[in-house]
Design a protein around this motif. Structure first.
Motif, PDB file in Angstrom:
ATOM      1  N   PHE A  36       0.834  -1.203   0.000  1.00 33.72           N
ATOM      2  CA  PHE A  36       0.000   0.000   0.000  1.00 33.72           C
ATOM      3  C   PHE A  36       0.866   1.249   0.000  1.00 33.72           C
ATOM      4  O   PHE A  36       0.584   2.216  -0.727  1.00 33.72           O
ATOM      5  CB  PHE A  36      -0.920  -0.012   1.221  1.00 33.72           C
ATOM      6  CG  PHE A  36      -1.787   1.215   1.362  1.00 33.72           C
ATOM      7  CD1 PHE A  36      -2.818   1.464   0.472  1.00 33.72           C
ATOM      8  CD2 PHE A  36      -1.573   2.126   2.397  1.00 33.72           C
ATOM      9  CE1 PHE A  36      -3.619   2.589   0.592  1.00 33.72           C
ATOM     10  CE2 PHE A  36      -2.372   3.244   2.535  1.00 33.72           C
ATOM     11  CZ  PHE A  36      -3.399   3.480   1.629  1.00 33.72           C
ATOM     12  N   GLU A  37       1.927   1.250   0.768  1.00 36.59           N
ATOM     13  CA  GLU A  37       2.806   2.413   0.838  1.00 36.59           C
ATOM     14  C   GLU A  37       3.483   2.682  -0.498  1.00 36.59           C
ATOM     15  O   GLU A  37       3.770   3.841  -0.821  1.00 36.59           O
ATOM     16  CB  GLU A  37       3.834   2.225   1.945  1.00 36.59           C
ATOM     17  CG  GLU A  37       3.230   2.325   3.341  1.00 36.59           C
ATOM     18  CD  GLU A  37       4.235   2.052   4.445  1.00 36.59           C
ATOM     19  OE1 GLU A  37       5.321   1.492   4.150  1.00 36.59           O
ATOM     20  OE2 GLU A  37       3.934   2.395   5.608  1.00 36.59           O
ATOM     21  N   GLU A  38       3.737   1.636  -1.295  1.00 33.50           N
ATOM     22  CA  GLU A  38       4.284   1.849  -2.631  1.00 33.50           C
ATOM     23  C   GLU A  38       3.298   2.608  -3.501  1.00 33.50           C
ATOM     24  O   GLU A  38       3.683   3.521  -4.258  1.00 33.50           O
ATOM     25  CB  GLU A  38       4.637   0.507  -3.281  1.00 33.50           C
ATOM     26  CG  GLU A  38       5.872  -0.159  -2.708  1.00 33.50           C
ATOM     27  CD  GLU A  38       6.259  -1.390  -3.495  1.00 33.50           C
ATOM     28  OE1 GLU A  38       5.654  -1.635  -4.575  1.00 33.50           O
ATOM     29  OE2 GLU A  38       7.159  -2.114  -3.047  1.00 33.50           O
ATOM     30  N   ASP A  39       2.022   2.253  -3.421  1.00 36.24           N
ATOM     31  CA  ASP A  39       1.008   2.979  -4.180  1.00 36.24           C
ATOM     32  C   ASP A  39       0.860   4.404  -3.669  1.00 36.24           C
ATOM     33  O   ASP A  39       0.681   5.347  -4.459  1.00 36.24           O
ATOM     34  CB  ASP A  39      -0.333   2.254  -4.097  1.00 36.24           C
ATOM     35  CG  ASP A  39      -0.401   1.053  -5.031  1.00 36.24           C
ATOM     36  OD1 ASP A  39       0.625   0.738  -5.652  1.00 36.24           O
ATOM     37  OD2 ASP A  39      -1.467   0.450  -5.146  1.00 36.24           O
ATOM     38  N   VAL A  40       0.919   4.584  -2.363  1.00 37.68           N
ATOM     39  CA  VAL A  40       0.837   5.929  -1.786  1.00 37.68           C
ATOM     40  C   VAL A  40       1.978   6.791  -2.309  1.00 37.68           C
ATOM     41  O   VAL A  40       1.787   7.962  -2.658  1.00 37.68           O
ATOM     42  CB  VAL A  40       0.856   5.863  -0.245  1.00 37.68           C
ATOM     43  CG1 VAL A  40       1.045   7.249   0.356  1.00 37.68           C
ATOM     44  CG2 VAL A  40      -0.440   5.241   0.273  1.00 37.68           C
ATOM     45  N   ALA A  41       3.175   6.227  -2.386  1.00 39.68           N
ATOM     46  CA  ALA A  41       4.319   6.975  -2.905  1.00 39.68           C
ATOM     47  C   ALA A  41       4.093   7.359  -4.372  1.00 39.68           C
ATOM     48  O   ALA A  41       4.452   8.472  -4.796  1.00 39.68           O
ATOM     49  CB  ALA A  41       5.589   6.143  -2.769  1.00 39.68           C
ATOM     50  N   PHE A  42       3.491   6.458  -5.145  1.00 38.16           N
ATOM     51  CA  PHE A  42       3.169   6.769  -6.542  1.00 38.16           C
ATOM     52  C   PHE A  42       2.166   7.904  -6.617  1.00 38.16           C
ATOM     53  O   PHE A  42       2.345   8.870  -7.387  1.00 38.16           O
ATOM     54  CB  PHE A  42       2.619   5.528  -7.237  1.00 38.16           C
ATOM     55  CG  PHE A  42       1.999   5.802  -8.578  1.00 38.16           C
ATOM     56  CD1 PHE A  42       2.788   5.966  -9.702  1.00 38.16           C
ATOM     57  CD2 PHE A  42       0.615   5.913  -8.712  1.00 38.16           C
ATOM     58  CE1 PHE A  42       2.218   6.235 -10.947  1.00 38.16           C
ATOM     59  CE2 PHE A  42       0.038   6.169  -9.945  1.00 38.16           C
ATOM     60  CZ  PHE A  42       0.839   6.336 -11.071  1.00 38.16           C
ATOM     61  N   TRP A  43       1.086   7.821  -5.841  1.00 37.00           N
ATOM     62  CA  TRP A  43       0.073   8.883  -5.868  1.00 37.00           C
ATOM     63  C   TRP A  43       0.677  10.209  -5.434  1.00 37.00           C
ATOM     64  O   TRP A  43       0.353  11.252  -5.993  1.00 37.00           O
ATOM     65  CB  TRP A  43      -1.111   8.504  -4.975  1.00 37.00           C
ATOM     66  CG  TRP A  43      -1.897   7.353  -5.503  1.00 37.00           C
ATOM     67  CD1 TRP A  43      -2.182   7.073  -6.812  1.00 37.00           C
ATOM     68  CD2 TRP A  43      -2.479   6.282  -4.748  1.00 37.00           C
ATOM     69  NE1 TRP A  43      -2.911   5.909  -6.917  1.00 37.00           N
ATOM     70  CE2 TRP A  43      -3.110   5.407  -5.668  1.00 37.00           C
ATOM     71  CE3 TRP A  43      -2.545   5.996  -3.377  1.00 37.00           C
ATOM     72  CZ2 TRP A  43      -3.787   4.260  -5.255  1.00 37.00           C
ATOM     73  CZ3 TRP A  43      -3.223   4.853  -2.966  1.00 37.00           C
ATOM     74  CH2 TRP A  43      -3.830   4.007  -3.897  1.00 37.00           C
ATOM     75  N   ARG A  44       1.556  10.173  -4.453  1.00 36.99           N
ATOM     76  CA  ARG A  44       2.199  11.407  -4.004  1.00 36.99           C
ATOM     77  C   ARG A  44       3.040  12.021  -5.110  1.00 36.99           C
ATOM     78  O   ARG A  44       2.989  13.234  -5.360  1.00 36.99           O
ATOM     79  CB  ARG A  44       3.072  11.126  -2.778  1.00 36.99           C
ATOM     80  CG  ARG A  44       3.806  12.369  -2.265  1.00 36.99           C
ATOM     81  CD  ARG A  44       2.813  13.379  -1.732  1.00 36.99           C
ATOM     82  NE  ARG A  44       3.354  14.709  -1.639  1.00 36.99           N
ATOM     83  CZ  ARG A  44       3.089  15.542  -0.633  1.00 36.99           C
ATOM     84  NH1 ARG A  44       2.314  15.158   0.357  1.00 36.99           N
ATOM     85  NH2 ARG A  44       3.567  16.752  -0.610  1.00 36.99           N
ATOM     86  N   GLN A  45       3.810  11.201  -5.778  1.00 39.64           N
ATOM     87  CA  GLN A  45       4.653  11.686  -6.867  1.00 39.64           C
ATOM     88  C   GLN A  45       3.817  12.338  -7.959  1.00 39.64           C
ATOM     89  O   GLN A  45       4.159  13.432  -8.460  1.00 39.64           O
ATOM     90  CB  GLN A  45       5.452  10.519  -7.440  1.00 39.64           C
ATOM     91  CG  GLN A  45       6.281  10.868  -8.666  1.00 39.64           C
ATOM     92  CD  GLN A  45       6.984   9.641  -9.213  1.00 39.64           C
ATOM     93  OE1 GLN A  45       7.722   8.961  -8.516  1.00 39.64           O
ATOM     94  NE2 GLN A  45       6.734   9.341 -10.475  1.00 39.64           N
ATOM     95  N   GLU A  46       2.726  11.690  -8.320  1.00 44.21           N
ATOM     96  CA  GLU A  46       1.880  12.227  -9.378  1.00 44.21           C
ATOM     97  C   GLU A  46       1.112  13.468  -8.921  1.00 44.21           C
ATOM     98  O   GLU A  46       0.930  14.422  -9.691  1.00 44.21           O
ATOM     99  CB  GLU A  46       0.910  11.152  -9.872  1.00 44.21           C
ATOM    100  CG  GLU A  46       1.590   9.983 -10.564  1.00 44.21           C
ATOM    101  CD  GLU A  46       2.436  10.432 -11.736  1.00 44.21           C
ATOM    102  OE1 GLU A  46       1.901  11.123 -12.629  1.00 44.21           O
ATOM    103  OE2 GLU A  46       3.639  10.109 -11.763  1.00 44.21           O
ATOM    104  N   LEU A  47       0.677  13.494  -7.678  1.00 43.20           N
ATOM    105  CA  LEU A  47      -0.001  14.681  -7.154  1.00 43.20           C
ATOM    106  C   LEU A  47       0.951  15.870  -7.088  1.00 43.20           C
ATOM    107  O   LEU A  47       0.535  17.013  -7.296  1.00 43.20           O
ATOM    108  CB  LEU A  47      -0.586  14.393  -5.779  1.00 43.20           C
ATOM    109  CG  LEU A  47      -1.954  13.713  -5.749  1.00 43.20           C
ATOM    110  CD1 LEU A  47      -2.328  13.329  -4.322  1.00 43.20           C
ATOM    111  CD2 LEU A  47      -3.031  14.627  -6.337  1.00 43.20           C
TER     112      LEU A  47
END
Length: 221
Positions: A36-47
């Protein structure tokens, strides 16, 4: 993040919400949280790319703990049955500035949201003043095709009467009555599980919420 094993674990946790059961499966939880934290890091990068304010020095991401605060709750279950994260351009408390929220869990717990939940009195007055002065700006945000594709409008509790200082006949009185300024979409389990690219699916909804956070951020200064 693979949703089927996450949903399976969280459903079993809901049925056995106690410390002994959880501790025996702590390794499984740790693996799922890391995914889940990997996806959170992806969303953060894109945001950060979509909303430059998040990329500033005060930007932060909070992945919430699975442990519930049961001190003032009648429900003494020790664990949440979802994973969640919050993205904001503020270094203060998680809820003191407009931000983005993602929650993932079975039983209709998956949702994407953004805005400002329960603003303080000063923030609430500033947002209402901005709506009074610049209703067209907020209407443009709420009426944009990208927003309307995923969200019906603002959600949350409203006053029953006009807020103090505003005419009940104000053309934007329904917007002015809101006590929180958020938009959210609840995602059924079947729809979430059907996504081949859940990361991208969530990101599309987060991206549609960027103008709302921008409007609110400008309003509260």
């Amino acid at each position: 993040m693979q949703l089927p094993p996450l949903f399976d674990f969280l459903a079993r946790l809901a049925a056995h919400n106690d410390r002994a059961w959880f501790q025996e499966r702590k390794a499984e939880y740790t693996r799922l949280r890391a995914d889940f934290e990997e996806d959170v890091a992806f969303w953060r990068q894109e945001l950060n790319r979509l909303d430059p304010a998040l990329a500033g020095p005060l930007g932060r991401t909070s992945v919430f703990r699975i442990y519930r605060d049961v001190r003032f709750s009648k429900n003494k279950d020790p664990y949440k049955t979802h994973f969640s994260a919050y993205f904001t351009a503020s270094a203060g408390k998680d809820i003191d500035a407009p931000g983005y929220y993602v929650q993932v869990g079975p039983g209709g717990q998956t949702l994407v949201a953004a805005g400002l939940h329960q603003p303080d009195k000063t923030q609430l007055a500033a947002i209402r003043q901005e709506i009074d002065y610049n209703a067209a700006g907020l209407q443009a945000v709420l009426g944009a095709p990208g927003f309307r594709r995923h969200f019906a409008g603002l959600s949350g509790e409203q006053l029953k009467k006009a807020p103090a200082g505003y005419d009940p006949a104000h053309p934007e009185i329904e917007l002015l009555k809101f006590k929180s300024f958020t938009a959210s979409q609840e995602i059924p389990d079947a729809e979430a599980l059907a996504q081949k690219d859940f990361r991208g699916y969530v990101l599309a909804r987060l991206g549609a919420l960027v103008p709302l956070c921008g409007f609110l951020r400008d309003a509260v200064g």
